[in-house]
Scaffold this active site. Structure first.
Site, PDB file in Angstrom:
ATOM      1  CB  ALA A  65       8.598  30.353  19.672  1.00 37.34           C
ATOM      2  N   GLY A 110      11.536  26.307  20.032  1.00 43.55           N
ATOM      3  CA  GLY A 110      10.420  26.777  20.727  1.00 43.55           C
ATOM      4  C   GLY A 110      10.315  25.377  19.795  1.00 43.55           C
ATOM      5  CD  GLU A 113      11.667  25.991  24.719  1.00 43.83           C
ATOM      6  OE1 GLU A 113      11.848  26.643  23.852  1.00 43.83           O
ATOM      7  OE2 GLU A 113      12.713  25.980  25.777  1.00 43.83           O
ATOM      8  CD  GLU A 133      15.289  29.194  22.398  1.00 46.24           C
ATOM      9  OE1 GLU A 133      16.526  28.751  22.901  1.00 46.24           O
ATOM     10  OE2 GLU A 133      13.858  28.675  23.161  1.00 46.24           O
TER      11      GLU A 133
HETATM   12  N1  CO8 Z   1       9.770  32.421  13.759  1.00 45.91           N
HETATM   13  C1  CO8 Z   1       9.936  33.435  12.215  1.00 45.91           C
HETATM   14  N2  CO8 Z   1      10.335  32.495  10.937  1.00 45.91           N
HETATM   15  C2  CO8 Z   1      10.816  32.343  11.120  1.00 45.91           C
HETATM   16  C3  CO8 Z   1      11.831  31.753  12.009  1.00 45.91           C
HETATM   17  C4  CO8 Z   1      11.636  31.539  12.924  1.00 45.91           C
HETATM   18  N3  CO8 Z   1      11.397  31.103  14.606  1.00 45.91           N
HETATM   19  N4  CO8 Z   1      12.268  30.852  10.900  1.00 45.91           N
HETATM   20  C5  CO8 Z   1      12.585  30.575  10.063  1.00 45.91           C
HETATM   21  N5  CO8 Z   1      11.448  31.227   9.672  1.00 45.91           N
HETATM   22  C6  CO8 Z   1      11.447  31.964   8.110  1.00 45.91           C
HETATM   23  C7  CO8 Z   1      12.185  33.553   7.990  1.00 45.91           C
HETATM   24  O1  CO8 Z   1      11.864  34.075   7.816  1.00 45.91           O
HETATM   25  C8  CO8 Z   1      12.193  32.699   6.542  1.00 45.91           C
HETATM   26  O2  CO8 Z   1      10.930  33.818   6.028  1.00 45.91           O
HETATM   27  P1  CO8 Z   1      11.312  34.530   4.484  1.00 45.91           P
HETATM   28  O3  CO8 Z   1      11.413  33.170   3.646  1.00 45.91           O
HETATM   29  O4  CO8 Z   1       9.788  35.398   4.628  1.00 45.91           O
HETATM   30  O5  CO8 Z   1      12.204  35.246   4.951  1.00 45.91           O
HETATM   31  C9  CO8 Z   1      12.173  31.365   6.262  1.00 45.91           C
HETATM   32  O6  CO8 Z   1      11.335  30.909   7.852  1.00 45.91           O
HETATM   33  C10 CO8 Z   1      12.946  30.623   6.021  1.00 45.91           C
HETATM   34  O7  CO8 Z   1      14.011  30.676   6.734  1.00 45.91           O
HETATM   35  P2  CO8 Z   1      15.297  31.393   6.372  1.00 45.91           P
HETATM   36  O8  CO8 Z   1      15.721  31.640   5.321  1.00 45.91           O
HETATM   37  O9  CO8 Z   1      16.203  31.212   7.707  1.00 45.91           O
HETATM   38  O10 CO8 Z   1      15.601  29.282   6.274  1.00 45.91           O
HETATM   39  P3  CO8 Z   1      17.353  29.190   5.704  1.00 45.91           P
HETATM   40  O11 CO8 Z   1      17.686  27.876   5.755  1.00 45.91           O
HETATM   41  O12 CO8 Z   1      18.494  30.533   5.681  1.00 45.91           O
HETATM   42  O13 CO8 Z   1      17.652  29.024   8.024  1.00 45.91           O
HETATM   43  C11 CO8 Z   1      16.902  28.274  10.078  1.00 45.91           C
HETATM   44  C12 CO8 Z   1      16.874  28.110   8.649  1.00 45.91           C
HETATM   45  C13 CO8 Z   1      18.524  28.170  10.400  1.00 45.91           C
HETATM   46  C14 CO8 Z   1      16.650  27.634  11.010  1.00 45.91           C
HETATM   47  C15 CO8 Z   1      16.893  30.085  10.790  1.00 45.91           C
HETATM   48  O14 CO8 Z   1      15.519  29.732   9.756  1.00 45.91           O
HETATM   49  C16 CO8 Z   1      17.798  30.841  11.612  1.00 45.91           C
HETATM   50  O15 CO8 Z   1      17.518  30.402  12.815  1.00 45.91           O
HETATM   51  N6  CO8 Z   1      15.903  30.214  11.992  1.00 45.91           N
HETATM   52  C17 CO8 Z   1      15.713  30.899  13.513  1.00 45.91           C
HETATM   53  C18 CO8 Z   1      15.845  29.803  14.657  1.00 45.91           C
HETATM   54  C19 CO8 Z   1      15.883  30.237  16.271  1.00 45.91           C
HETATM   55  O16 CO8 Z   1      16.347  31.125  16.831  1.00 45.91           O
HETATM   56  N7  CO8 Z   1      14.926  29.931  17.028  1.00 45.91           N
HETATM   57  C20 CO8 Z   1      14.554  30.094  18.732  1.00 45.91           C
HETATM   58  C21 CO8 Z   1      13.115  31.336  18.422  1.00 45.91           C
HETATM   59  S1  CO8 Z   1      12.730  31.708  19.875  1.00 45.91           S
HETATM   60  C22 CO8 Z   1      11.998  30.339  20.375  1.00 45.91           C
HETATM   61  O17 CO8 Z   1      11.944  29.806  20.123  1.00 45.91           O
HETATM   62  C23 CO8 Z   1      11.926  31.099  22.035  1.00 45.91           C
HETATM   63  C24 CO8 Z   1      11.274  29.944  22.380  1.00 45.91           C
HETATM   64  C25 CO8 Z   1      10.301  30.714  23.899  1.00 45.91           C
HETATM   65  C26 CO8 Z   1       8.797  30.917  23.480  1.00 45.91           C
HETATM   66  C27 CO8 Z   1       7.983  30.865  24.804  1.00 45.91           C
HETATM   67  C28 CO8 Z   1       6.801  31.694  23.934  1.00 45.91           C
HETATM   68  C29 CO8 Z   1       6.721  32.204  22.615  1.00 45.91           C
END
Ligand code: CO8
Length: 259
Positions: A65, A110, A113, A133
């Protein structure tokens, strides 16, 4: 229909929904959830569509998400958004036709999921799965605490949910999170091959077989067996049942019409 955050293509009765926010690794915001819900409604009602594939393309499935949308949310905001994600995911899960998730790269939070609402998951060998999460101080709130234990068992699901660790495709296969792992360059072709195999079966039988499994999981065994029997009996009212059995006896492939 024109969408902003997903692409929907239909070819030879197979619809492909592709998540399309590459700049943020296909992060799922309210717009994506709403468009997924709309696509599910439209593809569910379209009888020419026999099978639905959900993918994020060949680089990433979805990194979860959208954290930037959630970061400053209040509890009230989230309660409303959760309904949006649950609604979309339930519409996809209950599509009356097979849904296959084709997963390349990260399927996190998400995104992971979302794969759980598909009937079958095919992973590229570069896929990684996780529910991170917990590392954000929240829990998998798009169905992860409910669908993952049902799919892979409570022990393994809790380990993933409590640790937030990622697992690779081969481990996902070992624990039963995915059905199959293929090389990344074969993901689209292998998924399509399976979709075509499903599409060649009788649409009514597929629909009732899926309903029988899904509804049965919400019931005790006795009620589930009764539900299965109703679905089974109903299929004897279809032309496809006559054709399927006739074709077997005549030693030829069946030509199902979906009625
Ligand atoms: N949300 C928003 N932006 C994101 C997300 C995300 N989940 N994941 C990546 N991005 C963005 C980054 O901020 C980055 O943007 P920018 O270039 O502007 O800085 C761009 O995508 C590229 O990402 P990275 O530079 O971080 O890429 P890497 O290759 O270095 O890393 C990863 C990849 C490991 C996937 C890393 O991006 C990461 O850890 N992402 C987050 C993963 C995460 O924690 N996911 C869980 C999110 S919470 C969730 O899913 C809750 C679900 C329930 C929701 C229910 C109701 C809404």
């Amino acid at each position: 229909m024109a969408y902003e955050t997903i692409i929907v293509e239909i070819e030879e009765g197979i619809a492909t929904i592709t998540l399309n926010r590459p700049a943020v690794l296909n992060a799922l915001n309210d717009k994506v959830f709403n468009e997924l819900g709309e696509a599910a409604l439209s593809l569910g009602a379209d009888n020419s569509v026999r099978v639905v594939i959900i993918t994020g393309g060949d680089k990433v499935f979805a990194a979860g998400a959208d954290i930037s949308q959630m970061a400053n949310s209040t509890a009230v905001d989230v309660a409303t958004r959760e309904k949006v994600s649950h609604r979309a995911f339930q519409l996809l899960e209950n599509l009356p036709k097979p849904v296959i998730a084709a997963i390349s790269g990260y399927a996190l939070g998400g995104g992971c999921e979302l794969t759980l609402v598909a009937d079958v998951r095919i992973a590229a060998d570069n896929a990684q799965f996780g529910l991170p999460e917990i590392k954000l101080g929240i829990l998998p709130g798009a169905g992860g605490t409910q669908r993952l234990p049902r799919l892979i068992g409570t022990g393994r699901a809790k380990e993933l949910i409590f640790s937030g660790d990622f697992i690779k495709a081969d481990e996902a296969l070992r624990v039963g999170l995915v059905n199959k792992v293929v090389s990344a360059d074969q993901l689209a072709a292998e998924t399509r091959k399976l979709a075509k195999r499903f599409a060649s079966r009788g649409a009514v039988a597929l629909r009732l077989a899926k309903a029988s499994v899904n509804e049965g999981l919400r019931m005790d065994l006795e009620a589930g067996l009764e539900y299965e029997h109703k679905c089974f009996s109903l299929l004897f009212a279809t032309e496809d049942q006559k054709e399927g059995m006739k074709a077997f006896l005549e030693k030829r492939p069946a030509q199902f019409q979906g009625k």
